[in-house]
Design an enzyme around this catalytic site. Structure first.
Site, PDB file in Angstrom:
ATOM      1  N   HIS B 278       0.926  -1.144  -0.047  1.00  0.00           N
ATOM      2  CA  HIS B 278       0.287   0.039   0.080  1.00  0.00           C
ATOM      3  C   HIS B 278       0.860   1.199  -0.064  1.00  0.00           C
ATOM      4  O   HIS B 278       1.755   1.412   0.716  1.00  0.00           O
ATOM      5  CB  HIS B 278      -0.851  -0.006   1.127  1.00  0.00           C
ATOM      6  N   ARG B 342      -2.409   1.534  -6.599  1.00  0.00           N
ATOM      7  CA  ARG B 342      -1.366   1.366  -5.628  1.00  0.00           C
ATOM      8  C   ARG B 342      -0.274   0.694  -5.946  1.00  0.00           C
ATOM      9  O   ARG B 342       0.837   1.067  -5.208  1.00  0.00           O
ATOM     10  CB  ARG B 342      -2.134   0.311  -4.770  1.00  0.00           C
ATOM     11  N   GLU B 437      -9.185 -14.101   3.627  1.00  0.00           N
ATOM     12  CA  GLU B 437      -7.954 -13.560   3.101  1.00  0.00           C
ATOM     13  C   GLU B 437      -6.832 -14.933   3.099  1.00  0.00           C
ATOM     14  O   GLU B 437      -6.061 -14.888   2.337  1.00  0.00           O
ATOM     15  CB  GLU B 437      -7.317 -12.619   3.924  1.00  0.00           C
ATOM     16  N   ARG B 447      -5.518  -6.896  -5.325  1.00  0.00           N
ATOM     17  CA  ARG B 447      -6.949  -6.771  -4.791  1.00  0.00           C
ATOM     18  C   ARG B 447      -7.284  -5.219  -4.861  1.00  0.00           C
ATOM     19  O   ARG B 447      -6.718  -4.478  -4.744  1.00  0.00           O
ATOM     20  CB  ARG B 447      -6.736  -7.082  -3.471  1.00  0.00           C
TER      21      ARG B 447
HETATM   22  C1  LIG Z   1      -4.997  -1.439   8.195  1.00  0.00           C
HETATM   23  C2  LIG Z   1      -5.943  -2.355   7.193  1.00  0.00           C
HETATM   24  C3  LIG Z   1      -7.023  -1.854   6.456  1.00  0.00           C
HETATM   25  C4  LIG Z   1      -7.799  -2.642   5.738  1.00  0.00           C
HETATM   26  N1  LIG Z   1      -9.028  -1.722   5.061  1.00  0.00           N
HETATM   27  C5  LIG Z   1      -9.654  -2.437   4.134  1.00  0.00           C
HETATM   28  C6  LIG Z   1     -11.039  -1.967   3.494  1.00  0.00           C
HETATM   29  O1  LIG Z   1     -11.189  -0.742   3.975  1.00  0.00           O
HETATM   30  N2  LIG Z   1     -11.640  -2.622   2.822  1.00  0.00           N
HETATM   31  C7  LIG Z   1     -11.325  -3.848   2.529  1.00  0.00           C
HETATM   32  O2  LIG Z   1     -12.038  -4.564   1.953  1.00  0.00           O
HETATM   33  N3  LIG Z   1     -10.420  -4.647   2.899  1.00  0.00           N
HETATM   34  C8  LIG Z   1      -9.410  -3.893   4.023  1.00  0.00           C
HETATM   35  N4  LIG Z   1      -8.417  -4.462   4.273  1.00  0.00           N
HETATM   36  C9  LIG Z   1      -8.263  -5.915   4.372  1.00  0.00           C
HETATM   37  C10 LIG Z   1      -9.121  -6.745   5.180  1.00  0.00           C
HETATM   38  O3  LIG Z   1      -9.215  -6.049   6.384  1.00  0.00           O
HETATM   39  C11 LIG Z   1      -8.868  -8.120   5.449  1.00  0.00           C
HETATM   40  O4  LIG Z   1      -8.173  -8.837   4.045  1.00  0.00           O
HETATM   41  C12 LIG Z   1      -9.660  -8.967   6.158  1.00  0.00           C
HETATM   42  O5  LIG Z   1     -10.370  -8.511   7.160  1.00  0.00           O
HETATM   43  C13 LIG Z   1      -9.622 -10.315   6.337  1.00  0.00           C
HETATM   44  O6  LIG Z   1     -10.684 -11.155   7.261  1.00  0.00           O
HETATM   45  P1  LIG Z   1     -10.553 -12.640   7.571  1.00  0.00           P
HETATM   46  O7  LIG Z   1     -11.656 -12.811   8.022  1.00  0.00           O
HETATM   47  O8  LIG Z   1      -9.969 -13.366   6.269  1.00  0.00           O
HETATM   48  O9  LIG Z   1      -9.207 -12.669   8.300  1.00  0.00           O
HETATM   49  P2  LIG Z   1      -8.914 -11.938  10.029  1.00  0.00           P
HETATM   50  O10 LIG Z   1      -9.922 -10.853  10.216  1.00  0.00           O
HETATM   51  O11 LIG Z   1      -7.248 -11.519   9.723  1.00  0.00           O
HETATM   52  O12 LIG Z   1      -9.268 -13.253  11.028  1.00  0.00           O
HETATM   53  C14 LIG Z   1      -8.223 -14.027  11.035  1.00  0.00           C
HETATM   54  C15 LIG Z   1      -8.781 -14.515  12.407  1.00  0.00           C
HETATM   55  O13 LIG Z   1      -8.087 -16.031  12.463  1.00  0.00           O
HETATM   56  C16 LIG Z   1      -7.596 -16.246  14.003  1.00  0.00           C
HETATM   57  N5  LIG Z   1      -6.411 -17.249  13.693  1.00  0.00           N
HETATM   58  C17 LIG Z   1      -5.381 -17.001  12.949  1.00  0.00           C
HETATM   59  N6  LIG Z   1      -4.545 -17.931  13.197  1.00  0.00           N
HETATM   60  C18 LIG Z   1      -5.102 -18.669  13.971  1.00  0.00           C
HETATM   61  C19 LIG Z   1      -4.494 -19.685  14.790  1.00  0.00           C
HETATM   62  N7  LIG Z   1      -3.538 -20.395  14.263  1.00  0.00           N
HETATM   63  N8  LIG Z   1      -5.444 -20.579  15.632  1.00  0.00           N
HETATM   64  C20 LIG Z   1      -6.544 -19.963  15.925  1.00  0.00           C
HETATM   65  N9  LIG Z   1      -7.006 -18.577  15.345  1.00  0.00           N
HETATM   66  C21 LIG Z   1      -6.001 -18.019  14.305  1.00  0.00           C
HETATM   67  C22 LIG Z   1      -7.466 -14.831  14.348  1.00  0.00           C
HETATM   68  O14 LIG Z   1      -7.557 -14.993  15.868  1.00  0.00           O
HETATM   69  C23 LIG Z   1      -8.728 -13.885  13.772  1.00  0.00           C
HETATM   70  O15 LIG Z   1      -9.772 -14.517  14.514  1.00  0.00           O
HETATM   71  C24 LIG Z   1      -7.694  -3.674   5.520  1.00  0.00           C
HETATM   72  C25 LIG Z   1      -6.458  -4.192   6.141  1.00  0.00           C
HETATM   73  C26 LIG Z   1      -5.670  -3.655   6.821  1.00  0.00           C
HETATM   74  C27 LIG Z   1      -4.502  -4.227   7.454  1.00  0.00           C
END
Ligand SMILES: Cc1cc2nc3c(=O)[nH]c(=O)nc-3n(C[C@H](O)[C@H](O)[C@H](O)COP(=O)(O)OP(=O)(O)OC[C@H]3O[C@@H](n4cnc5c(N)ncnc54)[C@H](O)[C@@H]3O)c2cc1C
Ligand code: SF4
Ligand code: FES
Lengths: 255, 649
Positions: B278, B342, B437, B447
Site C-alpha cells: 500500500h 497502488r 484472506e 486486490r
Molecule cells: C489496516 C488495514 C485496513 C484495511 N482496510 C480495508 C478496507 O477498507 N476494505 C477492505 O475490503 N479490506 C481492507 N483491508 C483488508 C481486510 O481487512 C482483510 O483482508 C480482512 O479483514 C481479512 O478477514 P479474514 O476474516 O479473512 O481474517 P482476519 O480478520 O485476519 O481474521 C483471522 C482470524 O483467524 C484467527 N487465527 C489466525 N491464526 C490462528 C490460529 N493459528 N489459531 C486460531 N485462530 C487463528 C484470528 O484470531 C482471527 O480471528 C484492510 C486491512 C488492513 C491491514
C-alpha cells in the site's frame, strides 16, 4: 530519554503479584508505549528474565486488546488515546512510570498485565445483537434511517470493548460498555423489536458477571478512548425503567 | 519453458471441477441447486470446526450455527471481536447501483477481474459480485451503522480508481462495524448453544484421518494445555500472511500457521508471491518500529506527492523552492498523476528513494503535501475532509501536516495468495475449506480497495454455508477420539515442536529473527523482484532458518501464558513460507499485479504481463522443509473479460 518503570508482575492467577522496577535507557520519543515495552522485553529475555506479558494486537487503537493502567489512569495521560497509540514524547526524561493491569472484580488477572475480559462477551451474548439470521434480510433500502439517528448510533457503536471504563470506575461497573451497545442498537429501527428484552437481559448479565453498580461517579467517559458519552448511561436507565415497568405490568395482568 | 528446476519440480496440472460451465450469470445458481443438501436432523449430528473469527470466520460460524450444525470456533485473541478485520477502514464494495451511475453485477465482476490483472477465476469473481448485494442487506438488518444521507438512505463513495460509486462505509471504521455485526450474530449463536467459542486458543496442527480433514490440535494459550479437537469438516478463516515481512499494516498476531500446517499436510498453496503493498503508510521512525500504520488512500485525492530533485538534499521541505521539487507522479503519469493505482505509486516511491531522494529518517519516505489543497480549498475544508487522518498522523509522528508535508512510504498490506480452493472453497484436502484472506480465490494478482471485506463476508455468510453441505451430505463420519493414531501423532508433533522451541535456549530473541527475515523479504521479495535477488533471498532465508533452530531463545514454560512461545511457532512457519514465496516469485518471470519482476518491464518501466506463459494459478505442493516443492498449474480461461495491458500514462 531514560525512565524508571514500575510494572505489575504476577506469575499467574494464584500469585499475589507485586510492582517491580526496571530502568530503561535510550528511549526514543518516537516510540509508541508498547514499542518501549518491546525494547524492555527484548532485554529481559536476553538477561534470562521473564518478559512482561501484555495484551495487544492491532496497535492502532481499534481492536481493544491493549489495556494498561499508566500512572493510575487507564490507557495513560493522553485523552481519547489507547495505550498502543500513546507515544513516548508524552513523557519526559527521568520520569517514573507506573504500569498496572485493569483492576476489577470481573476482570481477573491472568498474568502480569493480561486480564480476562470474557465477561464482556457474556453481556453481548445476553442480547447485544439484532436477530437477523443470514438470508432473511430485506432489501437494505426498505428501511431508511434518519441520518441523525444513524450518526448517533455510530458514535455509540465505536466502543472497542477495551474495558478502560471498568478499570476507571470505583465500583468496577461496566455500565458505559453496556450502554454503548444498548444505545447503538436502540437507535436503529431494526433494533426496536428486541429493545426491551435486550436492556433487561444485558443488565442482568452485567450484574451476574460481577460488575459493580453505576453510581454516576462519571470516571468512565474521561478514560474511554472513544469518548463514549455518559448520556448513553442515561439512555440505558430510561430504557431499563420503561422495560421493567412493561414487564411487571405484563406479570401483573398475567397474575 | 522457464527452467528453474533446481528450485522446484513441475507436477500434474490441476483444475477446479466444481464450477459449472455455461452462462456465467447462472453458474452459482446452478451450483447451489446441484449441491447436495443435508437433512436438518442430520445437521445436529455434525460438527464443523471454524478457525478464525474475522469477517470470514465470524460470519461462517454464526451462519452454520443458525443452520443447525454444531460449531466449534477458535481465535487467538481474548475475544472473537478483536480479529484483525476490525482494523479495516475504507469500506466495502457492493453492486447495488443505488447511484444509478451504471454499476451492475457485471461491472463489479469486470472491474475485479481486470483489477486482479487477469489472474483470477472468472466464475468465482462473478459469484462474489452477485452476492455482494446480499451482504449489504444482511449487515443493515443486523444494525450495522453505515453512513447515510439526509434522506436516510445509504451513502456510498468511489474508491480505488473505479468510476462508479459502490463503496459502502461507516466513517473510517467499516471493518469494525461489519465485524461487530458478525460478532454479535456469533455471540447470539453461542448463547443459543449452537457455537462453542474457544478464544485464546491457537491451532497448531491439522488432523487428517482416512484422507479427510477431521480435526485440529490446539494449544490453550492461558494454560498451555494441548488438545485434539474433532469435527466432520474443518474451515480455516485464519487471515493473511503479510507479517512474514515483520513490518506490515497487519495486527501483530496475524500469522500463517493454520494455513501452513495444512499446507504441510497436503493442501496446495496458491500464488504465495502475490502481495499488495500500500503506497500511503506512515514511514518507519527507527529500529524499534513494530508495525506500520495505514493512512487512507483518499489522501491522494488532494495531496501532491514529491521529493527533492537533488539526491541527498537535507533541507527542510519548506526551504526547498518549487523548481527544486520533483512531483514525480504528476511528471511520469500526467493522465492519472497522484491517483495512479497502488502498485504503481508504491514502486515509484521506492525508485525515487533508491536514487537517494527519499526524505525523513533513513531516506525512506516521500512527501504528501497539502499546501496547495489548503490554499485552494481553505484549511477548514481540508480539515472537514481529512481531519481525523491528520490527527492520527500527528499522534504518531508528532508533526502537524497542516504546516509540514506528511511523509509517507509504502508498506505491506494484504496477501492475495493463500491456500488453493475450488469453487466450493474446498482445498485439496477433502473436508478442509478455506475462506477469507486465507484462501487465494478472488483477487488474482492484485486486490481492489474495499474488496477484501466483501470477499470475507461473501465466503462466510453466503458461499461456504451452501457448498459445505455438498461435502457433509456424506457424513456424519466415524466418531473419533484422542486415542486415534492419526490424532495422537498430530498431537505428538505439536508437543515435540513446543518442547524443541523451549529447549534451544540460545542467544537471540524471536523478534530479532523475525525482523531480519522481514528485511530479507522486503529487500528481495517486496516491491521489485529479480532473479538474482530472489536466489540470494532463498539462500539467506535458509541460513537464517538454520540459525533460528540453533540460536533462538524462548523464555518461560509451555504450561502457562507464554507470548514468546506463540511468536516463535509463528516465525518458524514464516521461515518456510518465505522460501516458497521466493520460489513462486522466481518462477513467475512475468510482472503482474502486485508482483513486479524487473526483467519484465517495458522500455519506460511499466509492468509487462506474459499471458502466453503465465495465465495460470501456481499451486504448490509441500515436499519437505528446504526440499523442492511441486508446481501444479491451474490454467485460467477468460471467456468474458479479455486480457489487456494496463496503462496509466
Ligand atoms: C489496516 C488495514 C485496513 C484495511 N482496510 C480495508 C478496507 O477498507 N476494505 C477492505 O475490503 N479490506 C481492507 N483491508 C483488508 C481486510 O481487512 C482483510 O483482508 C480482512 O479483514 C481479512 O478477514 P479474514 O476474516 O479473512 O481474517 P482476519 O480478520 O485476519 O481474521 C483471522 C482470524 O483467524 C484467527 N487465527 C489466525 N491464526 C490462528 C490460529 N493459528 N489459531 C486460531 N485462530 C487463528 C484470528 O484470531 C482471527 O480471528 C484492510 C486491512 C488492513 C491491514
Ligand atoms: S465504553 Fe469506552 S472504555 Fe468502555 S469498553 Fe467501550 S471503548 Fe473501552
Ligand atoms: S492494540 Fe489494538 S487497540 Fe491497542
Amino acid at each position: 530519554m531514560n525512565l524508571t518503570l514500575r510494572i505489575w508482575r504476577q506469575q499467574g492467577p494464584q500469585d499475589k503479584g507485586r510492582m517491580v522496577s526496571y530502568q530503561v535507557t535510550d528511549v526514543s520519543p518516537d516510540m509508541s508505549f508498547l514499542e518501549m515495552l518491546d525494547v524492555l522485553n527484548e532485554r529481559l529475555i536476553l538477561e534470562g528474565e521473564e518478559p512482561v506479558a501484555f495484551d495487544h494486537d492491532c496497535r492502532e487503537g481499534i481492536c481493544g486488546a491493549c489495556s494498561m493502567v499508566i500512572n493510575g489512569t487507564p490507557h495513560g495521560p493522553q485523552k481519547m488515546t489507547t495505550t498502543c497509540q500513546l507515544h513516548m514524547r508524552t513523557f519526559s526524561d527521568g520520569d517514573t512510570i507506573d504500569i498496572e493491569p485493569w483492576r476489577a472484580k470481573a476482570f481477573p488477572v491472568i498474568k502480569d498485565l493480561v486480564v480476562n475480559r470474557g465477561a464482556f462477551d457474556k453481556i453481548i451474548q445476553a442480547g447485544g445483537y439484532i436477530s437477523a439470521p443470514t438470508g432473511s434480510a430485506p432489501e437494505a433500502h426498505a428501511t431508511p434511517v434518519p441520518k441523525a439517528d444513524a450518526d448517533a448510533a455510530f458514535e455509540a457503536a465505536e466502543c472497542i470493548g477495551c474495558g478502560a471504563c471498568v478499570a476507571a470506575c470505583p465500583n468496577g461497573s461496566a455500565m458505559l460498555f453496556t450502554a454503548a451497545k444498548i444505545t447503538h442498537l436502540g437507535l436503529m429501527p431494526q433494533g426496536q423489536p428486541e429493545r426491551d428484552s435486550r436492556v433487561l437481559d444485558m443488565v442482568a448479565a452485567h450484574d451476574e458477571a460481577g460488575f459493580g453498580g453505576c453510581t454516576n461517579a462519571g470516571e468512565c467517559t474521561p478514560a474511554c478512548p472513544k469518548g463514549i458519552p455518559l448520556a448513553t448511561i442515561g439512555r440505558l436507565n430510561r430504557d431499563f425503567l420503561a422495560a421493567s415497568r412493561k414487564r411487571s405490568g405484563e406479570t401483573a395482568t398475567a397474575g | 519453458m522457464h527452467d528453474n528446476s533446481d528450485l522446484f519440480i513441475t507436477g500434474e496440472p490441476i483444475a477446479d471441477t466444481k464450477a459449472p460451465d455455461g452462462p456465467i450469470e447462472t453458474r452459482w445458481e446452478r451450483r447451489r441447486f446441484s449441491a447436495k443438501l443435508v437433512n436438518p436432523a442430520n445437521k445436529r449430528k455434525m460438527t464443523v470446526i471454524v478457525v478464525g473469527t474475522g469477517l470470514a470466520g465470524g460470519s461462517a460460524a454464526a451462519t452454520l450455527g443458525e443452520l443447525g450444525y454444531r460449531v466449534k470456533s477458535y481465535c487467538y485473541q481474548d475475544s472473537p471481536r478483536r480479529a484483525h478485520s476490525i482494523a479495516a477502514q475504507g469500506g466495502i464494495n457492493a453492486a447495488k447501483n443505488y447511484r444509478n451511475d451504471g454499476d451492475s453485477v457485471y461491472r463489479l465482476f469486470y472491474d475485479t477481474v481486470k483489477g486482479g490483472d487477469f489472474r483470477a477465476r472468472e466464475s468465482n469473481v462473478h459469484r462474489l459480485a452477485e452476492v455482494s448485494v446480499n451482504i449489504i442487506d444482511q449487515a443493515v438488518a443486523q444494525g450495522v451503522p453505515f453512513a447515510r444521507e439526509y434522506g436516510g438512505l445509504l451513502d456510498t463513495r468511489s474508491f480505488g480508481g473505479t468510476q462508479v460509486s459502490r463503496t459502502f462505509y461507516a466513517r473510517g471504521q467499516t471493518g469494525q462495524q461489519l465485524l461487530l455485526g458478525a460478532y454479535q450474530a456469533l455471540e447470539r449463536q453461542i448463547a443459543a448453544g449452537n457455537v462453542e467459542m474457544n478464544a485464546r486458543h491457537e491451532m497448531l496442527e491439522l488432523i487428517i484421518v482416512d484422507g479427510r480433514a477431521r480435526g485440529i490440535v490446539v494449544r490453550d494459550m492461558v494454560t498451555g494445555e494441548i488438545t485434539t479437537e474433532f469435527a466432520d469438516a474443518v474451515v480455516l478463516a485464519s487471515g493473511g500472511y503479510g507479517n512474514v515481512f515483520f513490518l506490515s499494516t497487519n495486527a501483530k498476531g496475524c500469522n500463517v500457521t493454520a494455513s501452513w500446517r495444512a499446507h504441510r499436510k497436503g493442501a496446495l498453496f496458491a500464488n504465495p508471491c502475490y502481495t499488495q503493498i500500500h503506497p500511503t503508510c506512515i514511514p518507519v521512525s527507527g529500529d524499534h518500529q513494530s508495525k506500520l500504520t495505514l493512512m487512507s488512500e483518499s489522501l491522494r485525492n488532494d495531496g501532491r506527492v514529491w521529493v527533492p530533485k537533488k539526491a541527498g538534499d537535507t533541507r527542510a521541505p519548506g526551504d526547498i523552492p518549487e523548481d527544486e521539487r520533483d512531483y514525480y507522479l504528476e511528471r511520469i503519469y500526467p493522465a492519472f498523476g497522484n491517483l495512479v493505482p497502488r502498485d504503481i505509486a508504491s514502486r515509484a516511491a521506492k525508485n525515487v528513494c533508491d536514487e537517494g531522494r527519499g526524505v525523513g529518517p533513513g531516506g525512506l519516505g516521500v512527501y504528501l503535501d497539502f499546501a496547495d489543497a489548503i490554499r485552494r480549498l481553505g484549511r477548514a475544508a481540508v480539515e472537514a475532509k481529512y481531519g481525523n487522518l491528520f490527527e492520527m498522523y500527528e499522534r504518531i509522528t508528532g508533526e502537524n501536516p497542516y504546516d509540514v508535508p506528511m511523509r509517507i512510504y509504502p508498506a505491506v498490506h494484504y496477501t492475495m495468495g493463500g491456500l488453493w480452493v475450488d469453487y466450493d472453497l474446498q482445498s485439496t484436502i477433502p473436508g478442509l475449506f478455506v475462506i477469507g484472506e486465507a484462501n487465494f480465490s478472488d483477487h488474482g494478482a492484485n486486490r481492489l480497495g474495499a474488496s477484501a471485506l466483501m470477499q470475507g463476508l461473501a465466503d462466510g455468510y453466503f458461499v461456504l454455508p451452501n457448498t459445505i453441505g455438498d461435502y457433509l451430505a456424506a457424513g456424519p463420519f466415524e466418531k473419533l477420539d484422542e486415542s486415534h493414531p492419526d490424532a495422537a501423532a498430530a498431537r505428538a508433533q505439536v508437543e515435540e515442536r513446543v518442547s524443541k522451541l523451549l529447549s534451544i535456549n540460545g542467544d537471540r530473541t524471536v523478534d530479532s529473527f523475525h525482523r531480519e527475515l522481514g528485511r530479507i523479504m522486503w529487500e528481495y521479495c517486496g516491491m521489485e523482484r529479480t532473479d538474482a535477488g530472489l536466489r540470494k533471498a532463498i539462500e539467506l532465508i535458509r541460513g537464517l532458518r538454520d540459525e533460528f533452530w540453533q540460536r533462538v531463545k524462548v523464555p518461560g514454560r509451555g504450561e502457562e501464558l507464554n507470548q514468546n512461545l506463540e511468536k516463535a511457532g509463528r516465525v518458524a512457519d514464516f521461515f518456510e513460507l518465505a522460501e516458497l514465496m521466493c520460489v513462486d516469485a522466481l518462477h513467475r518471470t512475468e510482472s503482474c499485479g502486485g508482483h513486479f519482476r524487473a526483467e519484465s518491464q517495458s522500455a519506460d518501466g511499466e509492468a509487462e504481463r506474459d499471458d502466453e506463459n503465465f495465465s495460470y494459478v501456481a499451486a504448490w505442493e509441500f515436499t519437505g522443509t528446504g526440499e523442492r516443492p511441486v508446481l501444479h498449474r491451474e490454467d485460467l480461461n477468460f471467456e468474458y473479460v479479455h486480457p489487456t495491458q494496463r496503462s496509466y500514462k
